[in-house]
Design a protein around this motif. Structure first.
Motif: not given
Length: 157
Positions: A49-57, A76-77
């Protein structure tokens, strides 16, 4: 609300792309977190899974006295191979804003973490930070430094 500001730096003897791939994966966070915190990512992400803005963990964590807590952060960024920022959506802090910066240096990469956090409960929160929380946060980052050195080796410059 009183906020606290901490900065940490660590040089690694690995290429920038390798550092980015490791640290931008939420699943690797448990590897560099003290075992007694019982840190576990509960989101359904894979190593790919690649990190992206908006990702919730989402996580389960036991930061003090073995008390289990849920924690949710949002990425967020993201500027790939440069930085990413996570903010707490809910969890043990009144505020958690953590910037992760990666800078290519000769023979490796410099990681620069900038953390701003606050504890709830006003005066009681300030006392808790002085007596316990501030020391625990620094202890976590100290543990990370050692764990990262064990994983990637020490930077020789």
């Amino acid at each position: 609300m009183k906020t606290y500001h901490l900065e940490f730096e660590q040089n690694l003897p690995i290429p920038l792309a390798e550092a980015w791939d490791f640290f931008s994966s939420p699943l690797n966070l448990a590897t560099i977190t003290p075992k007694e915190m019982k840190f576990k990512v509960t989101s359904n992400y894979t190593k790919d899974t690649k990190m992206y803005a908006g990702m919730i963990i989402t996580y389960h964590v036991s930061p003090v006295f073995g008390i289990k807590m849920n924690w949710m952060t949002e990425i967020t960024h993201v500027k790939e191979h440069d930085y990413f920022v996570d903010n707490q959506v809910f969890g043990p802090y009144a505020l958690w804003h953590h910037q992760h910066h990666f800078i290519e240096i000769p023979g490796g990469v410099k990681m620069h973490d900038i953390l701003d956090y606050a504890i709830p409960y006003s005066v009681l929160g300030r006392i808790a930070n002085k007596v316990l929380v501030g020391k625990e946060v620094k202890k976590i980052f100290s543990y990370r430094t050692k764990a990262i050195d064990e994983l990637f080796g020490k930077y020789k410059g």
